[in-house]
Design a protein around this motif. Structure first.
Motif, PDB file in Angstrom:
ATOM      1  N   GLU A 142     -57.712   6.512 -44.578  1.00 26.12           N
ATOM      2  CA  GLU A 142     -57.290   7.837 -44.103  1.00 26.12           C
ATOM      3  C   GLU A 142     -57.843   8.953 -44.993  1.00 26.12           C
ATOM      4  OE1 GLU A 142     -55.557  11.456 -43.735  1.00 26.12           O
ATOM      5  OE2 GLU A 142     -54.960  10.265 -45.475  1.00 26.12           O
ATOM      6  N   ASN A 143     -57.814   8.727 -46.318  1.00 27.63           N
ATOM      7  CA  ASN A 143     -58.193   9.819 -47.237  1.00 27.63           C
ATOM      8  C   ASN A 143     -59.597   9.634 -47.817  1.00 27.63           C
ATOM      9  OD1 ASN A 143     -57.685   7.617 -48.782  1.00 27.63           O
ATOM     10  ND2 ASN A 143     -56.509   8.693 -50.352  1.00 27.63           N
TER      11      ASN A 143
ATOM     12  N   ASN B 213     -57.309   1.283 -46.612  1.00 28.56           N
ATOM     13  CA  ASN B 213     -56.626   2.408 -45.983  1.00 28.56           C
ATOM     14  C   ASN B 213     -57.604   3.566 -46.091  1.00 28.56           C
ATOM     15  OD1 ASN B 213     -55.212   4.731 -45.345  1.00 28.56           O
ATOM     16  ND2 ASN B 213     -53.268   3.915 -46.106  1.00 28.56           N
TER      17      ASN B 213
ATOM     18  N   LYS C 269     -52.067  17.548 -41.539  1.00 28.05           N
ATOM     19  CA  LYS C 269     -51.855  16.995 -42.880  1.00 28.05           C
ATOM     20  C   LYS C 269     -51.878  18.083 -43.948  1.00 28.05           C
ATOM     21  CE  LYS C 269     -54.115  12.790 -41.290  1.00 28.05           C
ATOM     22  NZ  LYS C 269     -55.435  12.126 -41.218  1.00 28.05           N
TER      23      LYS C 269
ATOM     24  N   LEU D 257     -52.840   5.273 -36.831  1.00 23.86           N
ATOM     25  CA  LEU D 257     -52.459   6.561 -37.429  1.00 23.86           C
ATOM     26  C   LEU D 257     -53.384   6.901 -38.591  1.00 23.86           C
ATOM     27  CD1 LEU D 257     -48.554   6.350 -37.373  1.00 23.86           C
ATOM     28  CD2 LEU D 257     -49.986   7.956 -36.083  1.00 23.86           C
ATOM     29  N   ASN D 258     -53.925   5.880 -39.237  1.00 24.86           N
ATOM     30  CA  ASN D 258     -54.820   6.092 -40.375  1.00 24.86           C
ATOM     31  C   ASN D 258     -56.261   6.394 -39.988  1.00 24.86           C
ATOM     32  OD1 ASN D 258     -52.927   5.820 -42.397  1.00 24.86           O
ATOM     33  ND2 ASN D 258     -53.187   3.606 -42.579  1.00 24.86           N
TER      34      ASN D 258
ATOM     35  N   ARG E 234     -62.878  17.730 -45.206  1.00 18.00           N
ATOM     36  CA  ARG E 234     -62.608  16.957 -43.989  1.00 18.00           C
ATOM     37  C   ARG E 234     -63.749  17.063 -42.980  1.00 18.00           C
ATOM     38  NH1 ARG E 234     -58.372  13.097 -43.829  1.00 18.00           N
ATOM     39  NH2 ARG E 234     -56.666  13.848 -45.111  1.00 18.00           N
TER      40      ARG E 234
ATOM     41  N   TRP F  39     -44.868   9.951 -39.597  1.00 18.26           N
ATOM     42  CA  TRP F  39     -45.361  10.514 -38.336  1.00 18.26           C
ATOM     43  C   TRP F  39     -44.200  10.463 -37.340  1.00 18.26           C
ATOM     44  CZ3 TRP F  39     -50.636  11.914 -37.688  1.00 18.26           C
ATOM     45  CH2 TRP F  39     -51.514  11.487 -38.694  1.00 18.26           C
TER      46      TRP F  39
ATOM     47  N   VAL G  90     -58.058   2.850 -51.294  1.00 21.05           N
ATOM     48  CA  VAL G  90     -57.203   1.650 -51.303  1.00 21.05           C
ATOM     49  C   VAL G  90     -57.903   0.530 -50.534  1.00 21.05           C
ATOM     50  CG1 VAL G  90     -55.003   0.678 -50.542  1.00 21.05           C
ATOM     51  CG2 VAL G  90     -55.094   3.008 -51.458  1.00 21.05           C
TER      52      VAL G  90
ATOM     53  N   ARG H 170     -46.033   8.832 -45.814  1.00 20.72           N
ATOM     54  CA  ARG H 170     -46.362   9.793 -44.760  1.00 20.72           C
ATOM     55  C   ARG H 170     -45.611   9.379 -43.506  1.00 20.72           C
ATOM     56  NH1 ARG H 170     -52.346  11.205 -44.297  1.00 20.72           N
ATOM     57  NH2 ARG H 170     -51.636  12.879 -45.650  1.00 20.72           N
TER      58      ARG H 170
ATOM     59  N   ILE I 252     -42.764   6.690 -37.531  1.00 18.74           N
ATOM     60  CA  ILE I 252     -43.465   5.589 -38.197  1.00 18.74           C
ATOM     61  C   ILE I 252     -43.841   6.081 -39.587  1.00 18.74           C
ATOM     62  CG2 ILE I 252     -45.543   4.145 -38.230  1.00 18.74           C
ATOM     63  CD1 ILE I 252     -45.573   4.234 -35.227  1.00 18.74           C
ATOM     64  N   THR I 253     -43.459   5.320 -40.600  1.00 12.16           N
ATOM     65  CA  THR I 253     -43.804   5.725 -41.967  1.00 12.16           C
ATOM     66  C   THR I 253     -44.910   4.823 -42.495  1.00 12.16           C
ATOM     67  OG1 THR I 253     -41.587   6.556 -42.324  1.00 12.16           O
ATOM     68  CG2 THR I 253     -42.891   6.103 -44.287  1.00 12.16           C
ATOM     69  N   VAL I 254     -45.947   5.470 -43.016  1.00 11.71           N
ATOM     70  CA  VAL I 254     -47.092   4.743 -43.554  1.00 11.71           C
ATOM     71  C   VAL I 254     -47.147   4.991 -45.056  1.00 11.71           C
ATOM     72  CG1 VAL I 254     -49.614   4.532 -43.497  1.00 11.71           C
ATOM     73  CG2 VAL I 254     -48.379   5.086 -41.400  1.00 11.71           C
ATOM     74  N   ASN I 255     -47.268   3.929 -45.829  1.00 12.30           N
ATOM     75  CA  ASN I 255     -47.474   4.100 -47.262  1.00 12.30           C
ATOM     76  C   ASN I 255     -48.971   4.318 -47.478  1.00 12.30           C
ATOM     77  OD1 ASN I 255     -47.913   3.783 -50.032  1.00 12.30           O
ATOM     78  ND2 ASN I 255     -46.159   2.397 -50.234  1.00 12.30           N
ATOM     79  N   THR I 256     -49.315   5.481 -47.998  1.00 15.97           N
ATOM     80  CA  THR I 256     -50.733   5.824 -48.119  1.00 15.97           C
ATOM     81  C   THR I 256     -51.435   4.998 -49.201  1.00 15.97           C
ATOM     82  OG1 THR I 256     -50.164   7.637 -49.597  1.00 15.97           O
ATOM     83  CG2 THR I 256     -50.437   8.182 -47.275  1.00 15.97           C
TER      84      THR I 256
ATOM     85  N   LEU J  76     -47.004   5.329 -27.872  1.00 13.30           N
ATOM     86  CA  LEU J  76     -45.580   5.671 -28.012  1.00 13.30           C
ATOM     87  C   LEU J  76     -45.116   6.597 -26.898  1.00 13.30           C
ATOM     88  CD1 LEU J  76     -45.279   6.117 -31.881  1.00 13.30           C
ATOM     89  CD2 LEU J  76     -44.640   4.141 -30.506  1.00 13.30           C
TER      90      LEU J  76
ATOM     91  N   LYS K 220     -49.720   1.643 -37.155  1.00 11.93           N
ATOM     92  CA  LYS K 220     -50.034   2.238 -38.462  1.00 11.93           C
ATOM     93  C   LYS K 220     -51.534   2.356 -38.670  1.00 11.93           C
ATOM     94  CE  LYS K 220     -45.934   0.619 -40.887  1.00 11.93           C
ATOM     95  NZ  LYS K 220     -45.437  -0.274 -41.943  1.00 11.93           N
TER      96      LYS K 220
END
Lengths: 103, 574
Positions: free
Chosen positions: B131-132, B129, A48, B314-315, B48, A81, B109, A79, A93-97, B325, B311
């Motif tokens: 992830e961040n 979400n 990232k 992935l997060n 991180r 992937w 979020v 984002r 795969i597109t993720v809206n952050t 996959l 998704k």
């Protein structure tokens, strides 16, 4: 479970080395190198951070890896992937952050 | 040529060891008052580091509409079969929503419905979400004017005189430099301990584990060596995870309501009980009885649900999506195989850790603990760790308001000379990696690891103690080629120290209250006499067990009492 750093794409900016939670990336001759690939947790923080897409992520064969790689690219809030398989096929795969997980 | 270490001395009011979940939120809290000089020492980079590196799947500790904080305490108490500190849990529960809202204000979020209300996932969870979440927390800490962060510094030892902490010593993991940090108060927030036991994937993917492999019990070890009291280390945590990738199962179990199913196609979801330890135990037993492999039954979900799972993973755990996959078969086509992890010591999920009072003070004066390193309050998850960061910060501000003098002496020299010793040791046959494998094998085979279905007995534990003790001698001969090697040596040293205390705790609780978490085959049943806390301190190089009565029902906060620096009350003895 580990990462591969493409030496031709790396610009030696150190961003990956800075954030790795295991201090596993060092800079040698102005290029990022992973010290011990077996020690990677698989958090993908380095992917990232990388602005040149030089880092790819793969699963070891001991946990079912078959040579595919995962990469990531950010555009604004999106984002993307990408999984590239050895046979050349790929999926994205597109993720809206800014959107929450549904589960 | 002899390798020497350069020493830098730093003075601060407050030292926070570990800039993870609890440490960052403590720093943020200190910033609201702004009175004291605060230093975070972090062995990686706070952006991180710690448990949240890859992200997190949900907020799992939140008081949802219609519920009250006491409900959360009751749930945790039931799940841990009574061995919790209700005063600590209540203080956490009362603050869970406030810290969640602070995170949202700073960019997290959170999913809302059309009326602007959080969408829940079960009784105590909300959807996000995540992830961040760690970069958000790091920014919250760094934005405080009175907070300084030094990244890539690994703290190894506390400096304590007459039961009062006055600082800590560590080294830069990238250069030959030591830090001697003098502080009036120290907050330990280093997380729990992974890598004590042989992991699920001992080969190439040895670090593909649930808990961060870089959380190696540094805080526990520093506390144990400084004479701090530990509690309930015997309540190990074993997570139920997706096989191989060790990714979370909750997202599937709660998100799409997938049931636990054995290899014969039988649903065993509630057969063994529904407490956290019993869900692991059920899967372990089904495998042991020859009914494996075990699965989460996902083959009935829709393609849309499958896409959302891709998704969501992935997060927080991208390896799981990659595995789906890459294999060409997602969860809608193939059930997800599950397994228990190796045992961890982690106070965010069980009651293991520092014995703290309601202000998160430890039994060493001036030393506070928060997050996974603090004991007594299981099911903290992310938000509970944030709350503990806040409460510890408030406790420290009160402590400093009493007026604390800085103190220093030259005891750091012994610690720095230890670093130099490892850097100058001759190369021997036994390597750092070999020693790690040896420790993990001993713990696995004699102290209830994966290959023994988490079961242990006293004979085995005595053998584990003898063998682990023997490894300390080998440890002293290891050679560090640089300070990265030194980091690896200290990560093993910490884990060996935790192992010895853990073994004594496992021996001391002569019952089986929590299946899998502490499966004592000499005492296979629950025993009312063990409705107590099993605590320990290290005295004269021996681990001494202290049994303390439960803090129950009336939620009366336990506050430790000191006369001068001497601890005079920490909750009574049984």
């Amino acid at each position: 479970m580990s990462i591969r750093i493409k030496i031709t794409s790396c610009v030696g900016c150190k961003r990956c080395a800075e954030v790795c939670p295991g201090n596993l990336i060092k800079i040698v001759n102005n290029r990022a190198v992973i010290r011990r690939e077996k020690d990677c947790w698989g958090c993908t923080s380095c992917l990232k951070e990388c602005k040149t897409g030089a880092i790819e992520f793969f699963l070891g064969a001991d946990i079912g890896g078959k040579g595919s790689v995962l990469s990531v690219e950010d555009k604004g809030d999106l984002r993307t992937w990408t999984v590239k398989r050895l046979d050349g096929s790929s999926e994205t795969i597109t993720v809206n952050t800014k959107e929450s997980n549904k589960y | 040529m002899e390798k020497l270490i350069q020493v830098e001395k730093i003075n601060t009011d407050i030292l926070i060891i570990g800039g993870g979940t609890a440490g960052c939120y403590a720093a943020y809290t200190f910033g609201q008052n702004g009175k004291h000089k605060v230093l975070i020492a972090e062995k990686a980079n706070i952006k991180r580091s710690g448990c949240l590196a890859a992200g997190v799947n949900a907020i799992n500790a939140y008081i949802t509409e219609g519920r009250v904080p006491q409900d959360y305490v009751d749930y945790c108490k039931k799940d841990a079969k009574g061995i919790v500190r209700e005063d600590l849990l209540l203080s956490i529960s009362e603050n869970l929503n406030e810290v969640t809202h602070k995170l949202e204000e700073n960019g997290l979020v959170i999913l809302k419905d059309e009326n602007g209300k959080y969408v829940t996932r079960g009784n105590r969870n909300i959807k996000i979400n995540g992830e961040n979440i760690k970069p958000i927390l790091a920014r919250m800490a760094e934005a405080q004017e009175n907070v300084t962060v030094i990244n890539h510094v690994n703290i190894t030892d506390l400096m304590v005189k007459d039961n009062k902490v006055f600082g800590a010593v560590g080294f830069d993991v990238n250069s030959q430099k030591a830090y001697v940090i003098i502080a009036k108060a120290v907050l330990i927030a280093t997380g729990g301990a992974a890598g004590l036991y042989r992991p699920n994937n001992p080969g190439f993917s040895r670090h593909k584990m649930w808990y961060p492999p870089f959380n190696t019990g540094a805080g526990y070890a520093m506390g144990i060596n400084a004479g701090a009291e530990m509690t309930t280390l015997e309540m190990r945590f074993i997570a139920l995870r997706c096989k191989d990738t060790i990714a979370p199962t909750g997202t599937i179990a709660q998100g799409v309501r997938a049931k636990q199913m054995n290899g014969k196609g039988e649903i065993y979801e509630t057969k063994y009980g529904v407490a956290t330890c019993e869900r692991v135990y059920g899967t372990t037993e089904e495998n042991r009885l020859g009914n494996g492999p075990c699965y989460l039954k996902t083959d009935e979900i829709s393609k849309e649900q499958e896409d959302e799972l891709y998704k969501a993973y992935l997060n927080m755990a991208p390896s799981q999506t990659l595995k789906w996959l890459e294999g060409g078969q997602g969860p809608a086509e193939q059930n997800v195989e599950i397994e228990g992890t190796e045992p961890y010591i982690v106070g965010g999920h069980t009651a293991s850790g520092f014995w703290v009072d309601n202000k998160r003070a430890t039994t060493v004066k001036g030393l506070y603990a928060a997050g996974d390193v603090a004991g007594g309050a299981p099911q903290k998850y992310v938000t509970g760790a944030l709350v503990e960061g806040k409460l510890a910060a408030l406790g420290i501000e009160e402590f400093l308001a009493e007026g604390q003098e800085a103190y220093s002496d030259d005891s750091w020299e012994t610690i720095v000379s230890q670093y130099e010793k490892f850097l100058n040791n001759e190369e021997e046959n036994i390597t750092i990696e070999q020693l790690e494998e040896s420790m993990q094998k001993i713990m696995d085979e004699y102290a209830g690891g994966i290959t023994k279905a988490y079961q242990f007995n006293e004979t085995g534990l005595n053998l584990a103690k003898e063998k682990i003790t023997g490894l300390f001698e080998v440890l002293e001969t290891l050679r560090a080629h640089d300070t990265d090697g030194l980091l690896q040596i200290y990560e093993i040293k910490e884990r060996l120290t935790v192992c010895l205390s853990l073994i004594e705790h496992l021996k001391a609780r002569k019952e089986t209250r929590w299946h899998s978490f502490a499966e004592n085959k000499n005492y296979p049943d629950e025993d009312k006499n063990f409705e107590i806390y099993v605590n320990s301190i290290k005295e004269d190089n021996q681990i001494k067990i202290i049994k303390r009565p439960l803090v129950v029902d009336d939620y009366k906060p336990l506050i430790f009492a000191f006369e001068g620096n001497k601890l005079v009350d920490a909750g009574g003895e049984v």
